[in-house]
Write a protein that holds these residues in place. Structure first.
Motif, PDB file in Angstrom:
ATOM      1  N   ASP A  32       0.993  -0.967   0.189  1.00  0.00           N
ATOM      2  CA  ASP A  32       0.029   0.130  -0.027  1.00  0.00           C
ATOM      3  C   ASP A  32       0.894   1.078  -0.182  1.00  0.00           C
ATOM      4  OD1 ASP A  32      -1.723   2.192   0.707  1.00  0.00           O
ATOM      5  OD2 ASP A  32      -2.861   1.180   2.062  1.00  0.00           O
ATOM      6  N   ALA A  33       1.144   1.843  -1.026  1.00  0.00           N
ATOM      7  CA  ALA A  33       2.086   2.899  -1.297  1.00  0.00           C
ATOM      8  C   ALA A  33       1.702   4.174  -0.781  1.00  0.00           C
ATOM      9  CB  ALA A  33       2.450   3.188  -2.872  1.00  0.00           C
ATOM     10  N   HIS A  34       0.682   4.230  -0.051  1.00  0.00           N
ATOM     11  CA  HIS A  34       0.122   5.766   0.413  1.00  0.00           C
ATOM     12  C   HIS A  34      -0.850   5.565   1.719  1.00  0.00           C
ATOM     13  CE1 HIS A  34       0.004  10.131  -0.254  1.00  0.00           C
ATOM     14  NE2 HIS A  34      -1.051  10.253   0.326  1.00  0.00           N
ATOM     15  N   GLN A  35      -0.389   5.806   2.970  1.00  0.00           N
ATOM     16  CA  GLN A  35      -1.308   5.892   3.917  1.00  0.00           C
ATOM     17  C   GLN A  35      -0.650   6.924   4.900  1.00  0.00           C
ATOM     18  OE1 GLN A  35       1.345   3.820   6.450  1.00  0.00           O
ATOM     19  NE2 GLN A  35      -0.372   4.290   7.252  1.00  0.00           N
ATOM     20  N   HIS A  36      -1.369   7.106   6.075  1.00  0.00           N
ATOM     21  CA  HIS A  36      -1.100   7.978   7.167  1.00  0.00           C
ATOM     22  C   HIS A  36      -1.111   7.321   8.505  1.00  0.00           C
ATOM     23  CE1 HIS A  36      -1.125  10.810   3.931  1.00  0.00           C
ATOM     24  NE2 HIS A  36      -2.443  10.532   3.563  1.00  0.00           N
ATOM     25  N   PHE A  37      -0.398   7.899   9.239  1.00  0.00           N
ATOM     26  CA  PHE A  37      -0.654   7.680  10.938  1.00  0.00           C
ATOM     27  C   PHE A  37      -0.843   9.014  11.534  1.00  0.00           C
ATOM     28  CE2 PHE A  37       2.274   4.078   9.963  1.00  0.00           C
ATOM     29  CZ  PHE A  37       1.042   2.993  10.111  1.00  0.00           C
ATOM     30  N   TRP A  38      -1.439   9.303  12.446  1.00  0.00           N
ATOM     31  CA  TRP A  38      -1.336  10.473  13.413  1.00  0.00           C
ATOM     32  C   TRP A  38      -1.804  10.116  14.688  1.00  0.00           C
ATOM     33  CZ3 TRP A  38      -4.595  11.393   8.729  1.00  0.00           C
ATOM     34  CH2 TRP A  38      -6.002  11.263   9.104  1.00  0.00           C
ATOM     35  N   LYS A  39      -1.696  10.953  15.732  1.00  0.00           N
ATOM     36  CA  LYS A  39      -2.063  10.947  16.956  1.00  0.00           C
ATOM     37  C   LYS A  39      -2.707  12.424  16.930  1.00  0.00           C
ATOM     38  CE  LYS A  39       1.406   8.444  19.874  1.00  0.00           C
ATOM     39  NZ  LYS A  39       2.277   8.514  20.759  1.00  0.00           N
ATOM     40  N   PHE A  40      -4.137  12.264  16.833  1.00  0.00           N
ATOM     41  CA  PHE A  40      -5.013  13.242  16.546  1.00  0.00           C
ATOM     42  C   PHE A  40      -4.746  14.661  17.746  1.00  0.00           C
ATOM     43  CE2 PHE A  40      -9.090  15.707  17.030  1.00  0.00           C
ATOM     44  CZ  PHE A  40      -9.052  16.388  15.547  1.00  0.00           C
ATOM     45  N   VAL A  57       3.114   8.364   4.677  1.00  0.00           N
ATOM     46  CA  VAL A  57       3.282   9.517   4.013  1.00  0.00           C
ATOM     47  C   VAL A  57       2.771  10.685   5.113  1.00  0.00           C
ATOM     48  CG1 VAL A  57       2.669  11.002   2.353  1.00  0.00           C
ATOM     49  CG2 VAL A  57       2.733   8.600   2.021  1.00  0.00           C
ATOM     50  N   GLN A  58       3.558  12.023   4.976  1.00  0.00           N
ATOM     51  CA  GLN A  58       3.388  12.954   5.974  1.00  0.00           C
ATOM     52  C   GLN A  58       1.625  13.575   5.745  1.00  0.00           C
ATOM     53  OE1 GLN A  58       2.663  16.060   3.362  1.00  0.00           O
ATOM     54  NE2 GLN A  58       3.518  16.737   5.278  1.00  0.00           N
ATOM     55  N   ALA A  59       1.303  13.926   6.749  1.00  0.00           N
ATOM     56  CA  ALA A  59      -0.051  14.556   6.710  1.00  0.00           C
ATOM     57  C   ALA A  59       0.291  16.123   7.537  1.00  0.00           C
ATOM     58  CB  ALA A  59      -0.926  13.803   7.539  1.00  0.00           C
ATOM     59  N   ASP A  60       1.253  16.095   8.176  1.00  0.00           N
ATOM     60  CA  ASP A  60       1.583  17.430   8.775  1.00  0.00           C
ATOM     61  C   ASP A  60       2.923  18.224   8.232  1.00  0.00           C
ATOM     62  OD1 ASP A  60       0.994  19.853  10.918  1.00  0.00           O
ATOM     63  OD2 ASP A  60       2.914  18.653  11.883  1.00  0.00           O
ATOM     64  N   GLN A  61       3.022  19.509   8.165  1.00  0.00           N
ATOM     65  CA  GLN A  61       4.299  20.170   7.613  1.00  0.00           C
ATOM     66  C   GLN A  61       5.212  20.462   8.596  1.00  0.00           C
ATOM     67  OE1 GLN A  61       3.159  20.426   3.408  1.00  0.00           O
ATOM     68  NE2 GLN A  61       3.096  22.586   4.132  1.00  0.00           N
ATOM     69  N   SER A  62       5.683  19.344   9.344  1.00  0.00           N
ATOM     70  CA  SER A  62       6.898  19.725  10.498  1.00  0.00           C
ATOM     71  C   SER A  62       7.821  18.506  10.503  1.00  0.00           C
ATOM     72  CB  SER A  62       6.208  19.737  11.627  1.00  0.00           C
ATOM     73  OG  SER A  62       5.540  18.616  12.260  1.00  0.00           O
ATOM     74  N   GLU A  63       9.090  18.908  10.955  1.00  0.00           N
ATOM     75  CA  GLU A  63      10.060  17.775  11.076  1.00  0.00           C
ATOM     76  C   GLU A  63       9.603  16.695  12.290  1.00  0.00           C
ATOM     77  OE1 GLU A  63      14.093  18.658  11.260  1.00  0.00           O
ATOM     78  OE2 GLU A  63      14.091  19.688   9.195  1.00  0.00           O
ATOM     79  N   THR A  64       8.671  17.402  13.174  1.00  0.00           N
ATOM     80  CA  THR A  64       8.169  16.408  14.258  1.00  0.00           C
ATOM     81  C   THR A  64       7.275  15.202  13.565  1.00  0.00           C
ATOM     82  OG1 THR A  64       8.252  18.505  15.898  1.00  0.00           O
ATOM     83  CG2 THR A  64       6.881  16.422  16.215  1.00  0.00           C
ATOM     84  N   ASP A  76      -4.743   5.556   0.740  1.00  0.00           N
ATOM     85  CA  ASP A  76      -5.162   7.002   1.700  1.00  0.00           C
ATOM     86  C   ASP A  76      -5.746   6.696   2.923  1.00  0.00           C
ATOM     87  OD1 ASP A  76      -4.693   9.610   1.803  1.00  0.00           O
ATOM     88  OD2 ASP A  76      -6.497   9.970   0.769  1.00  0.00           O
ATOM     89  N   TRP A  77      -5.450   5.359   3.459  1.00  0.00           N
ATOM     90  CA  TRP A  77      -6.208   5.346   4.753  1.00  0.00           C
ATOM     91  C   TRP A  77      -5.357   6.111   5.683  1.00  0.00           C
ATOM     92  CZ3 TRP A  77      -4.077   3.566   9.270  1.00  0.00           C
ATOM     93  CH2 TRP A  77      -4.836   3.152  10.372  1.00  0.00           C
ATOM     94  N   PRO A  78      -6.094   6.697   6.914  1.00  0.00           N
ATOM     95  CA  PRO A  78      -7.415   6.253   7.085  1.00  0.00           C
ATOM     96  C   PRO A  78      -8.484   7.635   6.454  1.00  0.00           C
ATOM     97  CG  PRO A  78      -6.512   8.028   8.813  1.00  0.00           C
ATOM     98  CD  PRO A  78      -5.405   7.379   7.890  1.00  0.00           C
TER      99      PRO A  78
END
Length: 274
Positions: free
Chosen positions: A4-12, A51-58, A231-233
């Motif tokens: 799956d060549a495109h998905q995201h992770f985040w802590k909301f 893949v990044q969803a936020d524009q930060s090095e964090t 593009d999950w989630p």
């Protein structure tokens, strides 16, 4: 290997992730590797690209940590400021981690001439020596700038995210088709069949809605330059994982096993040096 060549992770975070508004309640929560792993297993997918969803090095550090701790996360497309004077130094820093595969900027949120900026292009020019890719995230009016960008850097590997977000809900196709066909002439550009359900009617889409757009992409880019991504989630706004996967599976069902293997993994392995 299926990828799956495109998905995201985040802590909301409601402040940082303000783009996830009240209409997107289904994704206003944490999405982490332990949430995705069983879904990939259920669908016989071996690994993924975060893949990044936020524009930060964090954000980049967070994704690399996810990948380091979870072997099914095969690579990271992170963010760093390509416009900064010390871009080479930052690229050198992140390239020490072999899981760092490429860079993305959320250009869809920028002015139409963003990719033509001198500072941005200077950063793009620094990627190839580190063997890093660039994900192009744009809306259809920005495709012309993307054409100029990829032609200026013929030795840089680019991939268009979400087939450049055509207006599937309204059925508009001709102008997007013309520009995408021109963009695909650059052999250094790949395309992700991803993010399509969220450009359609979220509640009432049907598989046939996507076939004209997939026809354009497959005819323009050819079987060797197309990557599947979920593009999950974000896809959950319009479809469960298996539903969005089935759109592409249905389209390629009459392709050879070798061709299907390319779309669902081998091309991603080649593009991202997995």
């Amino acid at each position: 290997m299926k990828i799956d060549a495109h998905q995201h992770f985040w802590k909301f975070d409601p402040v940082r992730d303000a783009w996830i508004d009240d209409s997107m309640q289904i994704i206003r929560r944490d999405f982490l590797p332990q949430d995705l792993k069983p879904i990939l297993n259920e669908n016989n997918i071996d690994g993924c690209i975060a893949v990044q969803a936020d524009q930060s090095e964090t954000e980049t550090d967070f994704l690399l940590d996810c990948a380091t701790q979870n072997t099914f996360v095969k690579g990271v497309v992170g963010w760093l400021d390509l416009r900064t004077e010390n871009v080479e130094e930052r690229l050198a820093h992140y390239s020490k981690n072999t899981l760092f595969k490429g860079v993305r900027h959320i250009v869809q949120a920028e002015a139409n001439d963003f990719m033509l900026g001198k500072d941005f292009q200077n950063g793009i020019g620094k990627l190839a020596p580190f063997n890093l890719t660039y994900d192009i995230l744009i809306f259809p009016p920005q495709i012309e700038d993307a054409i100029a960008l990829v032609n200026k850097f013929p030795n840089q590997k680019f991939v268009v995210d979400h087939i450049a977000k055509p207006y599937i809900k309204s059925g508009e196709i001709e102008e997007w088709k013309t520009k995408m066909t021109e963009l695909a002439k650059a052999q250094n550009v790949f395309c992700k069949v991803s993010g399509m359900v969220t450009e359609a009617d979220l509640k009432h889409w049907k598989i046939s809605d996507f076939n004209p757009y997939l026809d354009v992409v497959f005819n323009a880019f050819g079987i060797d330059r197309i990557l599947y991504g979920s593009d999950w989630p974000v896809c959950l706004l319009a479809a469960q994982y298996q539903e969005q996967l089935h759109i592409v599976q249905n389209y390629v069902k009459d392709f050879s096993k070798e061709e299907q293997s390319k779309v669902f993994g081998l091309n991603a392995v080649k593009f991202y040096n997995l």
